[in-house]
Scaffold this active site. Structure first.
Site, mmCIF file in Angstrom:
data_model
loop_
_atom_site.group_PDB
_atom_site.id
_atom_site.type_symbol
_atom_site.label_atom_id
_atom_site.label_comp_id
_atom_site.label_asym_id
_atom_site.label_seq_id
_atom_site.Cartn_x
_atom_site.Cartn_y
_atom_site.Cartn_z
ATOM 1 N N ARG A 272 -12.476 1.659 16.379
ATOM 2 C CA ARG A 272 -12.918 1.789 14.977
ATOM 3 C C ARG A 272 -14.457 1.829 14.897
ATOM 4 O O ARG A 272 -15.054 2.863 14.663
ATOM 5 C CB ARG A 272 -12.330 0.631 14.145
ATOM 6 C CG ARG A 272 -12.432 0.838 12.632
ATOM 7 C CD ARG A 272 -13.780 0.506 12.036
ATOM 8 N NE ARG A 272 -14.214 -0.856 12.285
ATOM 9 C CZ ARG A 272 -15.439 -1.296 12.039
ATOM 10 N NH1 ARG A 272 -16.362 -0.480 11.538
ATOM 11 N NH2 ARG A 272 -15.791 -2.538 12.329
ATOM 12 N N ASP A 273 -15.090 0.703 15.138
ATOM 13 C CA ASP A 273 -16.553 0.652 14.996
ATOM 14 C C ASP A 273 -17.202 1.605 16.000
ATOM 15 O O ASP A 273 -18.236 2.226 15.714
ATOM 16 C CB ASP A 273 -17.035 -0.785 15.250
ATOM 17 C CG ASP A 273 -18.373 -1.089 14.597
ATOM 18 O OD1 ASP A 273 -18.998 -0.161 14.081
ATOM 19 O OD2 ASP A 273 -18.781 -2.266 14.619
ATOM 20 N N CYS B 6 -23.183 2.096 13.181
ATOM 21 C CA CYS B 6 -22.701 2.135 11.811
ATOM 22 C C CYS B 6 -23.293 3.361 11.124
ATOM 23 O O CYS B 6 -24.515 3.555 11.140
ATOM 24 C CB CYS B 6 -23.090 0.861 11.066
ATOM 25 S SG CYS B 6 -22.588 0.932 9.342
HETATM 26 P P1 HMG Z 1 -15.900 6.149 -3.645
HETATM 27 O O1 HMG Z 1 -16.319 7.581 -3.584
HETATM 28 O O2 HMG Z 1 -16.808 5.186 -4.327
HETATM 29 O O3 HMG Z 1 -14.439 5.883 -4.198
HETATM 30 O O4 HMG Z 1 -15.650 5.660 -2.150
HETATM 31 P P2 HMG Z 1 -13.488 6.585 -5.173
HETATM 32 O O5 HMG Z 1 -12.476 5.543 -5.506
HETATM 33 O O6 HMG Z 1 -14.256 7.268 -6.274
HETATM 34 O O7 HMG Z 1 -12.763 7.701 -4.284
HETATM 35 C C1 HMG Z 1 -13.398 8.879 -3.814
HETATM 36 C C2 HMG Z 1 -12.413 9.694 -2.989
HETATM 37 O O8 HMG Z 1 -12.014 8.924 -1.843
HETATM 38 C C3 HMG Z 1 -11.119 10.015 -3.738
HETATM 39 O O9 HMG Z 1 -10.633 11.248 -3.201
HETATM 40 C C4 HMG Z 1 -10.186 8.916 -3.314
HETATM 41 O O10 HMG Z 1 -8.827 9.265 -3.394
HETATM 42 C C5 HMG Z 1 -10.599 8.731 -1.857
HETATM 43 P P3 HMG Z 1 -10.915 12.671 -3.938
HETATM 44 O O11 HMG Z 1 -10.344 12.485 -5.298
HETATM 45 O O12 HMG Z 1 -12.422 12.843 -3.920
HETATM 46 O O13 HMG Z 1 -10.204 13.643 -3.038
HETATM 47 N N1 HMG Z 1 -10.324 7.387 -1.357
HETATM 48 C C6 HMG Z 1 -9.720 7.152 -0.181
HETATM 49 N N2 HMG Z 1 -9.236 7.977 0.765
HETATM 50 C C7 HMG Z 1 -8.675 7.413 1.852
HETATM 51 N N3 HMG Z 1 -8.580 6.065 2.026
HETATM 52 C C8 HMG Z 1 -9.061 5.223 1.088
HETATM 53 C C9 HMG Z 1 -9.658 5.756 -0.073
HETATM 54 N N4 HMG Z 1 -10.213 5.218 -1.163
HETATM 55 C C10 HMG Z 1 -10.614 6.219 -1.945
HETATM 56 N N5 HMG Z 1 -8.969 3.918 1.273
HETATM 57 C C11 HMG Z 1 -14.786 4.223 -0.422
HETATM 58 C C12 HMG Z 1 -15.271 4.332 -1.867
HETATM 59 C C13 HMG Z 1 -14.739 2.769 -0.026
HETATM 60 C C14 HMG Z 1 -13.422 4.865 -0.313
HETATM 61 C C15 HMG Z 1 -15.802 4.990 0.458
HETATM 62 O O14 HMG Z 1 -17.075 4.467 0.172
HETATM 63 C C16 HMG Z 1 -15.535 4.897 1.935
HETATM 64 O O15 HMG Z 1 -14.489 5.314 2.427
HETATM 65 N N6 HMG Z 1 -16.527 4.412 2.668
HETATM 66 C C17 HMG Z 1 -16.425 4.301 4.115
HETATM 67 C C18 HMG Z 1 -16.976 2.999 4.516
HETATM 68 C C19 HMG Z 1 -16.868 2.799 6.026
HETATM 69 O O16 HMG Z 1 -15.869 3.111 6.646
HETATM 70 N N7 HMG Z 1 -17.956 2.276 6.598
HETATM 71 C C20 HMG Z 1 -18.015 1.967 7.991
HETATM 72 C C21 HMG Z 1 -17.258 0.699 8.297
HETATM 73 S S1 HMG Z 1 -18.121 -0.795 7.910
HETATM 74 C C22 HMG Z 1 -19.047 -1.139 9.312
HETATM 75 O O17 HMG Z 1 -19.128 -0.326 10.192
HETATM 76 C C23 HMG Z 1 -19.675 -2.483 9.453
HETATM 77 C C24 HMG Z 1 -18.870 -3.431 10.340
HETATM 78 O O18 HMG Z 1 -18.656 -2.856 11.615
HETATM 79 C C25 HMG Z 1 -19.624 -4.761 10.515
HETATM 80 C C26 HMG Z 1 -21.087 -4.594 10.936
HETATM 81 O O19 HMG Z 1 -21.376 -4.019 11.979
HETATM 82 O O20 HMG Z 1 -21.917 -5.076 10.184
HETATM 83 C C27 HMG Z 1 -17.525 -3.749 9.713
HETATM 84 MG MG MG Z 2 -20.195 -2.941 13.334
#
Ligand code: HMG
Ligand code: MG
Length: 300
Positions: free
Chosen positions: A13-14, A238
């Site tokens: 994942r990450d 990230c």
């Molecule tokens: P948004 O644009 O604010 O949300 O995104 P929305 O509700 O307006 O939805 C937009 C579109 O996304 C819509 O589709 C939804 O259906 C779809 P459209 O109508 O445009 O075709 N949608 C989804 N599709 C699939 N699965 C879902 C989902 N939800 C909505 N669950 C959202 C909000 C959270 C979805 C978006 O911002 C997102 O997906 N972000 C990705 C965040 C991510 O994966 N970040 C990386 C992981 S975190 C990380 O790496 C840190 C960590 O490792 C710890 C560290 O290192 O610090 C954990």
């Molecule tokens: Mg991370």
């Protein structure tokens, strides 16, 4: 008996979420099966997020269906909202991870909402998770520095961690997302958390941008932390923290832990095989110092 440290492998994942090349379902499956063969029991296998935001994680639910169902394995999916939770639940996933940050700006860039709004979104997940017997793990990013706001006050970290715990997270992983922290600053964060929370519910998640991850983990061990996230071959980073490199490499974490007397359940030869395979698939350099030396010596 030696002390046990739980390793949560987050490479699928990450790690993969930040690799330029998006792997096929078959390639991701083969990577995860290699990790399982190497003895890793807790693996974050993907995320149910928007494929427009993170294309590398598309179809993580389909991937999940192909994974072995074993009681000794804890295979989890990252879920940002109820939609993601429902996708994970539909394929029988028994552990999901929710993620927010100790920084407002990072939360906005990462999941397009404020910290408070992220927690509101999670309350729906917690309700559904409780009703369906699904465990929820939490992540708090930017526990020391934020790429947009700079230094983060440890009190802000404690505040978010406590709120996630009160909502029902069984374990909360503290993310040093951009890899700028040194052990003295990491110590301050743990001390602030441990004044109010039990070490058993805390985990460390260190990125290795400046090569400090192992030093920070050693510091965390001294503070009583016994769960660490890592990523095979130091994959990833990230997408919302430009310039930050991958997690601490699982191989390097294994080297540290096994040499200072901690048990991990890992089979070294199989771990190295998994490491070699994923680097070949991605055609990339291995970022684990230990794996590089081990593999060179075994070829010599
Ligand atoms: P948004 O644009 O604010 O949300 O995104 P929305 O509700 O307006 O939805 C937009 C579109 O996304 C819509 O589709 C939804 O259906 C779809 P459209 O109508 O445009 O075709 N949608 C989804 N599709 C699939 N699965 C879902 C989902 N939800 C909505 N669950 C959202 C909000 C959270 C979805 C978006 O911002 C997102 O997906 N972000 C990705 C965040 C991510 O994966 N970040 C990386 C992981 S975190 C990380 O790496 C840190 C960590 O490792 C710890 C560290 O290192 O610090 C954990
Ligand atoms: Mg991370």
């Amino acid at each position: 008996m030696s002390d046990y440290v739980k390793i949560v492998e987050v490479g699928p994942r990450d790690g993969l979420q930040n690799e330029k090349q998006a792997l096929s379902i078959e390639q991701r499956l083969s990577f995860i099966n290699d990790l399982i063969d190497a003895g890793l029991k807790s693996i974050e296998v993907g995320s149910c997020v928007s494929a427009k935001w993170v294309p590398q994680m598309a179809q993580s639910d389909e991937l999940f269906k192909l994974l072995p169902q074993r009681n000794d394995l804890n295979l989890s999916l990252l879920t940002p909202n109820l939609k993601g939770f429902e996708a994970a639940q539909a394929v029988g996933c028994k552990e999901v991870a929710v993620f927010t940050a100790a920084s407002e700006s990072f939360t906005r860039k990462n999941i397009n909402c404020s910290i408070d709004e992220s927690l509101e979104r999670f309350s729906e997940i917690f309700q559904a998770a409780q009703a369906n017997n699904v465990r929820v793990r939490g992540y708090v990013s930017c526990i020391v520095d934020c790429p947009y706001e700079g230094a983060i006050d440890p009190k802000q970290v404690v505040n978010v961690v406590k709120r996630l715990h009160d909502m029902g997270c069984y374990e909360i992983s503290l993310g040093e997302t951009i890899g700028t922290a040194t052990p003295d600053r990491v110590q301050k964060v743990w001390q602030a958390c441990l004044a109010e929370l039990d070490s058993k519910i805390l985990a460390g998640h260190f990125h290795n941008t400046y090569g400090m991850a192992i030093a920070n983990i050693y510091q965390s061990l001294q503070q009583g932390i016994r769960v660490f996230d890592s990523s095979l071959a130091g994959l990833g980073g990230c997408p919302y923290a430009k310039g930050s490199s991958g997690n601490v490499a699982t191989e390097d974490l294994y080297y540290l832990l096994s040499h200072i007397g901690y048990e991990t359940g890992i089979n070294l030869e199989k771990l190295m095989l998994a490491s070699q395979n994923i680097n070949q698939i991605l055609n990339r350099k291995n970022l684990s110092n230990y794996a590089n030396t081990y593999l060179q010596q075994s070829c010599a």
